[in-house]
Design a protein around this motif. Structure first.
Motif, PDB file in Angstrom:
ATOM      1  N   CYS A  96       0.912  -1.239  -0.127  1.00  0.00           N
ATOM      2  CA  CYS A  96       0.074   0.011   0.009  1.00  0.00           C
ATOM      3  C   CYS A  96       0.785   1.275   0.041  1.00  0.00           C
ATOM      4  O   CYS A  96       1.644   1.426   0.709  1.00  0.00           O
ATOM      5  CB  CYS A  96      -0.830   0.034   1.065  1.00  0.00           C
ATOM      6  N   PRO A  97       0.709   2.222  -0.831  1.00  0.00           N
ATOM      7  CA  PRO A  97       1.362   3.402  -0.724  1.00  0.00           C
ATOM      8  C   PRO A  97       1.595   4.170   0.503  1.00  0.00           C
ATOM      9  O   PRO A  97       2.462   4.566   0.969  1.00  0.00           O
ATOM     10  CB  PRO A  97       0.549   4.502  -1.847  1.00  0.00           C
ATOM     11  N   ALA A 144     -17.729  10.780   5.699  1.00  0.00           N
ATOM     12  CA  ALA A 144     -16.867  11.298   4.795  1.00  0.00           C
ATOM     13  C   ALA A 144     -17.135  10.304   3.586  1.00  0.00           C
ATOM     14  O   ALA A 144     -17.712   9.512   3.459  1.00  0.00           O
ATOM     15  CB  ALA A 144     -15.424  10.970   5.199  1.00  0.00           C
ATOM     16  N   GLU A 145     -16.589  11.253   2.481  1.00  0.00           N
ATOM     17  CA  GLU A 145     -16.811  10.327   1.265  1.00  0.00           C
ATOM     18  C   GLU A 145     -15.334  10.167   0.777  1.00  0.00           C
ATOM     19  O   GLU A 145     -14.509  11.023   0.729  1.00  0.00           O
ATOM     20  CB  GLU A 145     -17.325  11.463   0.117  1.00  0.00           C
ATOM     21  N   GLU A 146     -14.965   9.120  -0.015  1.00  0.00           N
ATOM     22  CA  GLU A 146     -13.648   8.742  -0.326  1.00  0.00           C
ATOM     23  C   GLU A 146     -13.694   8.410  -2.016  1.00  0.00           C
ATOM     24  O   GLU A 146     -14.298   7.748  -2.206  1.00  0.00           O
ATOM     25  CB  GLU A 146     -13.443   7.258   0.361  1.00  0.00           C
ATOM     26  N   HIS A 147     -12.609   9.018  -2.261  1.00  0.00           N
ATOM     27  CA  HIS A 147     -12.358   9.119  -3.852  1.00  0.00           C
ATOM     28  C   HIS A 147     -10.916   8.644  -4.208  1.00  0.00           C
ATOM     29  O   HIS A 147     -10.736   8.735  -5.413  1.00  0.00           O
ATOM     30  CB  HIS A 147     -12.574  10.561  -4.326  1.00  0.00           C
ATOM     31  N   GLN A 148     -10.295   8.289  -3.167  1.00  0.00           N
ATOM     32  CA  GLN A 148      -8.868   7.707  -3.724  1.00  0.00           C
ATOM     33  C   GLN A 148      -8.870   6.467  -4.451  1.00  0.00           C
ATOM     34  O   GLN A 148      -9.652   5.580  -4.517  1.00  0.00           O
ATOM     35  CB  GLN A 148      -8.051   7.383  -2.123  1.00  0.00           C
ATOM     36  N   HIS A 149      -7.671   6.401  -4.971  1.00  0.00           N
ATOM     37  CA  HIS A 149      -7.624   5.288  -6.196  1.00  0.00           C
ATOM     38  C   HIS A 149      -6.052   5.341  -6.352  1.00  0.00           C
ATOM     39  O   HIS A 149      -5.394   6.340  -6.611  1.00  0.00           O
ATOM     40  CB  HIS A 149      -8.244   5.471  -7.372  1.00  0.00           C
ATOM     41  N   PHE A 150      -5.513   4.101  -6.300  1.00  0.00           N
ATOM     42  CA  PHE A 150      -3.998   3.993  -6.317  1.00  0.00           C
ATOM     43  C   PHE A 150      -3.832   3.307  -7.657  1.00  0.00           C
ATOM     44  O   PHE A 150      -4.429   2.017  -7.793  1.00  0.00           O
ATOM     45  CB  PHE A 150      -3.278   3.025  -4.895  1.00  0.00           C
ATOM     46  N   GLY A 201      -0.032  10.168  -7.922  1.00  0.00           N
ATOM     47  CA  GLY A 201       0.396   9.498  -6.852  1.00  0.00           C
ATOM     48  C   GLY A 201       0.870  10.556  -5.675  1.00  0.00           C
ATOM     49  O   GLY A 201       0.568  10.654  -4.690  1.00  0.00           O
ATOM     50  N   ASP A 202       1.670  11.466  -6.121  1.00  0.00           N
ATOM     51  CA  ASP A 202       2.095  12.704  -5.106  1.00  0.00           C
ATOM     52  C   ASP A 202       0.974  13.185  -4.472  1.00  0.00           C
ATOM     53  O   ASP A 202       0.766  13.544  -3.371  1.00  0.00           O
ATOM     54  CB  ASP A 202       3.128  13.306  -5.847  1.00  0.00           C
ATOM     55  N   PHE A 203      -0.051  13.635  -5.425  1.00  0.00           N
ATOM     56  CA  PHE A 203      -1.224  14.360  -5.203  1.00  0.00           C
ATOM     57  C   PHE A 203      -1.935  13.493  -4.077  1.00  0.00           C
ATOM     58  O   PHE A 203      -2.508  14.067  -3.258  1.00  0.00           O
ATOM     59  CB  PHE A 203      -2.150  14.597  -6.678  1.00  0.00           C
ATOM     60  N   GLN A 204      -2.276  12.018  -4.420  1.00  0.00           N
ATOM     61  CA  GLN A 204      -2.991  11.362  -3.490  1.00  0.00           C
ATOM     62  C   GLN A 204      -2.428  11.241  -1.914  1.00  0.00           C
ATOM     63  O   GLN A 204      -3.089  11.223  -1.206  1.00  0.00           O
ATOM     64  CB  GLN A 204      -3.138   9.917  -4.298  1.00  0.00           C
ATOM     65  N   ALA A 253      -0.336  13.494  -0.933  1.00  0.00           N
ATOM     66  CA  ALA A 253      -0.726  15.015  -0.332  1.00  0.00           C
ATOM     67  C   ALA A 253      -2.190  15.088   0.183  1.00  0.00           C
ATOM     68  O   ALA A 253      -2.376  15.784   1.406  1.00  0.00           O
ATOM     69  CB  ALA A 253      -0.317  16.014  -1.177  1.00  0.00           C
ATOM     70  N   GLU A 254      -3.107  14.637  -0.547  1.00  0.00           N
ATOM     71  CA  GLU A 254      -4.397  14.827  -0.052  1.00  0.00           C
ATOM     72  C   GLU A 254      -4.698  13.941   1.131  1.00  0.00           C
ATOM     73  O   GLU A 254      -5.437  14.291   2.232  1.00  0.00           O
ATOM     74  CB  GLU A 254      -5.342  13.941  -1.355  1.00  0.00           C
ATOM     75  N   GLN A 255      -4.027  12.601   1.314  1.00  0.00           N
ATOM     76  CA  GLN A 255      -4.495  11.941   2.657  1.00  0.00           C
ATOM     77  C   GLN A 255      -3.565  12.971   3.826  1.00  0.00           C
ATOM     78  O   GLN A 255      -3.956  12.948   4.971  1.00  0.00           O
ATOM     79  CB  GLN A 255      -3.503  10.738   2.302  1.00  0.00           C
ATOM     80  N   ASP A 256      -2.251  13.336   3.377  1.00  0.00           N
ATOM     81  CA  ASP A 256      -1.467  14.157   4.465  1.00  0.00           C
ATOM     82  C   ASP A 256      -2.721  15.428   4.873  1.00  0.00           C
ATOM     83  O   ASP A 256      -2.752  15.769   6.263  1.00  0.00           O
ATOM     84  CB  ASP A 256      -0.340  14.618   4.000  1.00  0.00           C
ATOM     85  N   LEU A 257      -3.344  16.058   4.038  1.00  0.00           N
ATOM     86  CA  LEU A 257      -3.977  17.124   4.250  1.00  0.00           C
ATOM     87  C   LEU A 257      -5.398  16.890   5.125  1.00  0.00           C
ATOM     88  O   LEU A 257      -5.534  17.506   5.940  1.00  0.00           O
ATOM     89  CB  LEU A 257      -4.400  17.884   2.822  1.00  0.00           C
ATOM     90  N   HIS A 258      -5.817  15.598   4.644  1.00  0.00           N
ATOM     91  CA  HIS A 258      -6.898  15.229   5.532  1.00  0.00           C
ATOM     92  C   HIS A 258      -6.822  14.848   6.875  1.00  0.00           C
ATOM     93  O   HIS A 258      -7.380  15.205   7.829  1.00  0.00           O
ATOM     94  CB  HIS A 258      -7.574  13.773   4.680  1.00  0.00           C
ATOM     95  N   SER A 259      -5.526  14.232   7.261  1.00  0.00           N
ATOM     96  CA  SER A 259      -4.994  14.023   8.420  1.00  0.00           C
ATOM     97  C   SER A 259      -4.801  15.251   9.251  1.00  0.00           C
ATOM     98  O   SER A 259      -5.098  15.341  10.531  1.00  0.00           O
ATOM     99  CB  SER A 259      -3.803  13.203   8.425  1.00  0.00           C
ATOM    100  N   ALA A 260      -4.322  16.234   8.532  1.00  0.00           N
ATOM    101  CA  ALA A 260      -3.846  17.328   9.437  1.00  0.00           C
ATOM    102  C   ALA A 260      -5.199  18.265   9.646  1.00  0.00           C
ATOM    103  O   ALA A 260      -5.290  18.618  10.773  1.00  0.00           O
ATOM    104  CB  ALA A 260      -2.950  18.366   8.512  1.00  0.00           C
ATOM    105  N   LEU A 261      -6.210  18.084   8.855  1.00  0.00           N
ATOM    106  CA  LEU A 261      -7.670  18.982   8.987  1.00  0.00           C
ATOM    107  C   LEU A 261      -8.322  18.155  10.136  1.00  0.00           C
ATOM    108  O   LEU A 261      -9.024  18.682  10.970  1.00  0.00           O
ATOM    109  CB  LEU A 261      -8.234  19.152   7.879  1.00  0.00           C
ATOM    110  N   THR A 262      -8.136  16.820  10.069  1.00  0.00           N
ATOM    111  CA  THR A 262      -8.966  16.030  11.033  1.00  0.00           C
ATOM    112  C   THR A 262      -8.465  16.167  12.294  1.00  0.00           C
ATOM    113  O   THR A 262      -9.296  16.224  13.222  1.00  0.00           O
ATOM    114  CB  THR A 262      -8.966  14.435  10.747  1.00  0.00           C
ATOM    115  N   ALA A 263      -7.217  16.683  12.561  1.00  0.00           N
ATOM    116  CA  ALA A 263      -6.629  16.701  13.889  1.00  0.00           C
ATOM    117  C   ALA A 263      -6.942  18.202  14.463  1.00  0.00           C
ATOM    118  O   ALA A 263      -6.724  18.317  15.774  1.00  0.00           O
ATOM    119  CB  ALA A 263      -5.202  16.417  13.865  1.00  0.00           C
TER     120      ALA A 263
END
Length: 669
Positions: free
Chosen positions: A99-100, A297-303, A614-617, A619-629
């Motif tokens: 998993c990335p 939440a809605e999830e749109h991630q795709h690897f 891939g870098d975008f995805q 960063a999207e995960q990192d942003l989600h984690s930062a905002l959730t906190a």
């Protein structure tokens, strides 16, 4: 009698990493045929494992069990470097389905170790993911399972300590351990972003909300699935009187249902939705017919699939530059036009004599379009005539063929009719500016336009002469009325940066082709995306708060999405730019610097697009984690979600526009 009902958590079930891992095994079986060996269970779900075994996958504990020269897949949980080395010694064809998000933790571990930090890995001793992470730096890493173990932790230097975590843990329990570690080691360094994956967090948040309203919570998942086990614990901690883990519907005990009116249902991140459906059918047979979805939440991630399954060395694989089959959308073009003189002679010859197929890019985001496209098309023509940007019927026809309303419709499909029309007009203005800059015979006109726009930026009352200046002034005044003072300031800055970048680009073109690194850096300014993202906020009425805009994860998100959009543009506009003798294109720069043919350079550009996505995805995960906190007003949260979705739309929508617009397919002589 109280009505029996089911509360169904959303999101639930398979995450992007699990989908990718399962698809990896299935695709490898298609390409290589059975048997394909898989080191450890590809994901922790017995139903999935049984199905893949039936198709021809053989699951082994170690690579030493795999016959030499065979195909082996590494599971989603990741492996230590020593496992990769052993596979190389045995001449195995390796496909890495890690998993990335797990790969991110591995990279963080390696970096902290290089810097001399002791690493405290919060996780469960013996879990496959933990074993793989430890393998990156075994002499630096020690596992901490719970807050109770913190008192026994010893490090070499209390000023150089960092923590990481297994991606599938309970968020609450992990933070208790982190707090205990920080109390013991005040200088403790945190990872750049939360290691617990977005899917784990989302499923736990959904269970928390659902459990408070449920008398019984059923989690569909296998006992060896860490994230599924955590969901049971989270449900109990959130107040559910009873919570159970089941592998399949038949394990739901009728005794659990006695006296229960509300049952909560969810599933772990490696569980197919068919198993949840079976659980709902079993509950329905006991009177739990009403189902209410609890969405957090809605999830749109795709690897994307592992690169080993898209390798250029295997032409039968998922090569984005394979020769297009008959009837495919890829557009062939032959090079019989003269190329710019700065191109190497060998490259010029190759362009003259070969056909190249523009790749059909498999992008992970859904392509959407606005119902207001036709209105936007008409608005562009009316505006262009009114401001003098088109002077006669021929120019109007050319403007219409460029279909800027279509471009806006796929880029900001959620915009209102007015917002979409405004964006379409801005796109048309940028298109004319770009054409004026690129065409040799209009360079003087371009310089005049730049000076006029700069004058308007400095003084609203500056004289207006050039049509590009008149059109800009009209759009600028209309747009600024809709934005805040802070937005207006940013808009002026991005416009000035764009103009400076375009002027600098003209100078550099006279000096020859730049390096790839120089080109990419300059493209981030001259590719219009910073200005377009700023304008998207106005079109969608969702100005971002400065706390988000200035955050590291958001800046990374903008950079990665800008690269993806710019590189997609370069791939699809290569034909047009070669026809006009232009060299400002990633494909041409790659061909020149790396000595590639155009077809090879197109393939390399496609790989760079995939990397940027891939870098975008990530960063999207990192942003989600930062905002959730952090606590954030609902309005700011919605604006952030809207802008991230809009970046999806820009990336996914541009290829559809490029494939059909007359700007790229009906070239002027």
């Amino acid at each position: 009698m109280n009505r029996r009902r089911v509360l169904l958590a959303a999101p639930r079930g398979c995450c992007a990493g699990v989908d990718r891992a399962i698809a990896t095994v299935e695709r490898a079986l298609e390409l290589y045929g059975p048997p394909v060996y898989v080191r450890h269970e590809i994901v922790h779900n017995q139903y999935v494992i049984k199905a893949l075994k039936h198709k021809g996958a053989i699951f082994v504990e170690e690579t030493t069990e795999v016959p030499e020269g065979s195909v082996v897949i590494f599971s989603a949980h990741g492996v230590a470097p020593t496992v990769r080395q052993e596979a190389a010694r045995r001449h195995l064809t390796v496909i890495d389905a890690t998993c990335p998000l797990v790969t991110k933790v591995h990279k963080e571990a390696a970096r902290f170790a290089r810097e001399g930090h002791d690493i405290l890995l919060i996780g469960h001793e013996g879990h496959e993911e933990v074993i793989g992470t430890i393998g990156e730096a075994p002499e630096y890493i020690q596992v901490v399972d719970s807050p109770d173990e913190v008192q026994n932790v010893k490090v070499r230097n209390s000023d150089k300590v960092a923590w990481l975590s297994q991606t599938t843990l309970s968020v609450d329990e992990t933070m208790k351990t982190v707090d205990a570690l920080k109390e013991k080691f005040p200088q403790l360094i945190s990872p750049p972003s939360d290691d617990i994956c977005y899917a784990t967090q989302n499923r736990q948040l959904a269970v928390k909300q659902m459990a408070a309203m449920s008398e019984l919570v059923i989690v569909v998942g296998s006992a060896n699935s860490s994230n599924s086990v955590r969901l049971v614990e989270v449900a109990q901690d959130a107040g559910a009187p009873s919570a159970h883990l089941v592998d399949h519907a038949e394990q739901i005990d009728e005794a659990w249902l006695r006296g229960v009116t509300t049952v909560g249902v969810t599933s772990g991140a490696s569980v197919p939705e068919s198993l949840v459906d079976a659980a709902l059918r079993r509950l329905a047979s006991h009177g739990y017919v009403d189902v209410e979805t609890i969405t957090v939440a809605e999830e749109h991630q795709h690897f994307a699939l592992p690169r080993e399954l898209t390798s250029p060395e295997c032409p039968e694989l998922l090569n984005p530059l394979s020769e297009a089959p008959q009837g495919a959308k890829s557009q062939p073009f032959s090079r019989n036009q003269k190329c710019c003189s700065v191109l190497p002679q060998a490259l010029s010859t190759e362009l003259d004599e070969t056909q190249v197929f523009i790749p059909e890019l498999a992008l992970p985001f859904p392509e959407r379009t606005s119902p207001h496209q036709a209105y936007a098309e008409r608005s562009v023509l009316r505006w262009a005539r009114r401001t003098g940007l088109v002077a006669d019927r021929s120019e109007a026809h050319r403007m219409a063929s460029h279909a800027w309303g279509h471009c806006a419709a796929v880029a900001v499909p959620k915009a209102s009719r007015t917002g979409l029309s405004l964006m379409a007009c801005w796109l048309a203005w940028m298109g004319v500016l770009d054409d004026t800059a690129e065409t040799h015979r209009t360079r003087a006109s371009f310089a005049e336009a730049v000076e006029g726009i700069r004058a308007v930026l400095a003084d609203d009352n500056a004289p207006i002469g050039h049509p590009l200046v008149a059109a800009y002034t009209d759009l600028d005044r209309r747009t600024r009325m809709l934005g805040s003072p802070a937005w207006t300031g940013r808009h002026g800055e991005t416009t000035a940066q764009l103009l400076d970048g375009l002027v600098d680009e003209q100078r550099v073109k006279q000096e020859g082709l730049p390096s790839v690194a120089e080109y990419v850096e300059r493209r981030r300014i001259t590719g219009y995306m910073p200005m377009l993202y700023n304008l998207s906020e106005i079109a969608l009425r969702c100005e971002l708060p400065s706390t988000v805009r200035e955050s590291g994860p958001y800046e990374q998100l903008v950079t990665a999405s800008t690269d993806a959009a710019d590189f997609i543009n370069d791939v699809y506009t290569l034909r047009k730019e070669l026809a006009h003798g232009e060299t400002g294109n990633l494909v041409i720069v790659l061909a020149h610097e790396q000595g590639l043919t155009i077809e090879q350079a197109l393939h390399e550009a496609a790989l760079r697009i995939r990397q940027a996505v891939g870098d975008f995805q990530t960063a999207e995960q990192d942003l989600h984690s930062a905002l959730t906190a952090q606590s954030m007003p609902v309005r700011d949260w919605r604006a952030t979600v809207t802008m991230v979705d809009t970046m999806h739309d820009w990336i996914a929508g541009l290829p559809a526009y490029y494939r059909t617009s007359g700007r790229y397919h009906r070239l002027a002589a």
